[in-house]
Design an enzyme around this catalytic site. Structure first.
Site, PDB file in Angstrom:
ATOM      1  N   THR A 196       0.854  -1.190   0.000  1.00  0.00           N
ATOM      2  CA  THR A 196       0.000   0.000   0.000  1.00  0.00           C
ATOM      3  C   THR A 196       0.886   1.235   0.000  1.00  0.00           C
ATOM      4  O   THR A 196       2.105   1.148   0.161  1.00  0.00           O
ATOM      5  CB  THR A 196      -0.913   0.050   1.238  1.00  0.00           C
ATOM      6  OG1 THR A 196      -0.091   0.156   2.414  1.00  0.00           O
ATOM      7  CG2 THR A 196      -1.782  -1.179   1.341  1.00  0.00           C
TER       8      THR A 196
ATOM      9  N   VAL B 102       7.714  -2.305   7.130  1.00  0.00           N
ATOM     10  CA  VAL B 102       7.756  -0.839   7.127  1.00  0.00           C
ATOM     11  C   VAL B 102       8.332  -0.362   5.796  1.00  0.00           C
ATOM     12  O   VAL B 102       9.462  -0.680   5.423  1.00  0.00           O
ATOM     13  CB  VAL B 102       8.605  -0.310   8.295  1.00  0.00           C
ATOM     14  CG1 VAL B 102       8.637   1.230   8.258  1.00  0.00           C
ATOM     15  CG2 VAL B 102       8.046  -0.788   9.627  1.00  0.00           C
ATOM     16  N   LYS B 103       7.525   0.390   5.070  1.00  0.00           N
ATOM     17  CA  LYS B 103       7.892   0.867   3.731  1.00  0.00           C
ATOM     18  C   LYS B 103       8.518   2.250   3.858  1.00  0.00           C
ATOM     19  O   LYS B 103       7.900   3.181   4.397  1.00  0.00           O
ATOM     20  CB  LYS B 103       6.646   0.898   2.855  1.00  0.00           C
ATOM     21  CG  LYS B 103       6.885   0.987   1.368  1.00  0.00           C
ATOM     22  CD  LYS B 103       5.543   0.843   0.643  1.00  0.00           C
ATOM     23  CE  LYS B 103       5.684   0.894  -0.858  1.00  0.00           C
ATOM     24  NZ  LYS B 103       4.359   0.812  -1.523  1.00  0.00           N
ATOM     25  N   VAL B 104       9.749   2.379   3.365  1.00  0.00           N
ATOM     26  CA  VAL B 104      10.554   3.580   3.565  1.00  0.00           C
ATOM     27  C   VAL B 104      11.045   4.090   2.205  1.00  0.00           C
ATOM     28  O   VAL B 104      11.457   3.290   1.363  1.00  0.00           O
ATOM     29  CB  VAL B 104      11.762   3.261   4.473  1.00  0.00           C
ATOM     30  CG1 VAL B 104      12.629   4.493   4.676  1.00  0.00           C
ATOM     31  CG2 VAL B 104      11.294   2.706   5.819  1.00  0.00           C
TER      32      VAL B 104
END
Length: 222
Positions: free
Chosen positions: A27, A86-88
Site C-alpha cells: 500500500t 515498514v515501507k521507507v
C-alpha cells in the site's frame, strides 16, 4: 515468484486472496487516500484489517521524511502486526532508517527505487525488499524490466538476501517479464493478476467441450 496486490481496497484484497495465489499486500498513502482512509487511528485500523485477511507480508508506508520521525512512525506500524513491513522511501534518511530497523529485526521495503545503485544501497542497509518501479520507468521510455535484470545480477553476485519486489506493475506482460528475469515478488493491481487467467483459446476450447458434452448427452437421452 510471489504475488502481492498493490491496493488498500479490502474487497480487492479478498478477491485476490480467494483466488488462492496471493502472498502479500503493498500500500501507499495515495492508495489509502483513494479508499478515503485518513488519520493515524483509521490508517492503523485499516492496516490491521488487511493483516486479518492475508497470510503474508503487508507493506505499510511511513509518511515522515526525516530520520527520527521515520523511526517513530515505523516502530508504531511494526507493532500493529508481525506481518507488517515498514515501507521507507529511497532517501538518505530512508537508508539510515532501514539500517536501524534491520538491527531491530523489523522488516522493511525500500520504495521508489529507480536505479541499480539505489537498490544496492538498500540491500547493504539490510532492506527486506527493494521496490523498483517498472511501470513508471516505462512511462518515461526507460526499460523498467532492464532495471530488474541489473538488480538481479548484482544481488546474485553478492548473495544479498534482499528480495526484488517489482512495483508499478501494470499488466500481464510486466508480470511475465518479471518472472522470466527472476524478480522475487511482483506487486500490481487486481486486474493485472486476473488477466493471467485469460486466453481466447481457453475460452473457445471450453465452449467446444461444453457443446460436445451437451450434444452427446442429448443423443443419449433419445
Amino acid at each position: 515468484m510471489k504475488f502481492f496486490i498493490d491496493t488498500a481496497s479490502l474487497s480487492e484484497i479478498r478477491l485476490a486472496q480467494n483466488l488462492g495465489v496471493l502472498d502479500g499486500v503493498t500500500t501507499n498513502p495515495s492508495l489509502m487516500a483513494k479508499e478515503g482512509i485518513a488519520g493515524t487511528v483509521h490508517v492503523h485500523a485499516h492496516y490491521k484489517a488487511i493483516c486479518d485477511i492475508v497470510d503474508g507480508d503487508v507493506s505499510a508506508e511511513v509518511i515522515s521524511t526525516d530520520y527520527s520521525s521515520m523511526i517513530e512512525e515505523g516502530m508504531l506500524l511494526a507493532a500493529l502486526d508481525n506481518k507488517i513491513v515498514v515501507k521507507v522511501p529511497m532517501t538518505e534518511d530512508g537508508i539510515k532508517a532501514i539500517k536501524y530497523f534491520s538491527t531491530k529485526g523489523i522488516k522493511t521495503n525500500c520504495t521508489l527505487v529507480f536505479s541499480a545503485g539505489q537498490a544496492l544501497l538498500a540491500a547493504k542497509a539490510g532492506a527486506t525488499y527493494v521496490s523498483p518501479f517498472v511501470g513508471r520507468l516505462d512511462d518515461i521510455s526507460v526499460d523498467g524490466l532492464a532495471l530488474i535484470r541489473e538488480i538481479r545480477t548484482i544481488f546474485d553476485n553478492y548473495a544479498f538476501p534482499t528480495q526484488i519486489l517489482a512495483a508499478s506493475v501494470r499488466h500481464s506482460a510486466h508480470i511475465l517479464g518479471c518472472a522470466k528475469i527472476g524478480a522475487d515478488v511482483m506487486t500490481g493491481p487486481l486486474q493485472a493478476i486476473f488477466s493471467l487467467l485469460k486466453h481466447p483459446l481457453t475460452d473457445s476450447g471450453l465452449a467446444q467441450f461444453l457443446a460436445d458434452h451437451k450434444r452427446v448427452a442429448a443423443q443419449s437421452n433419445n
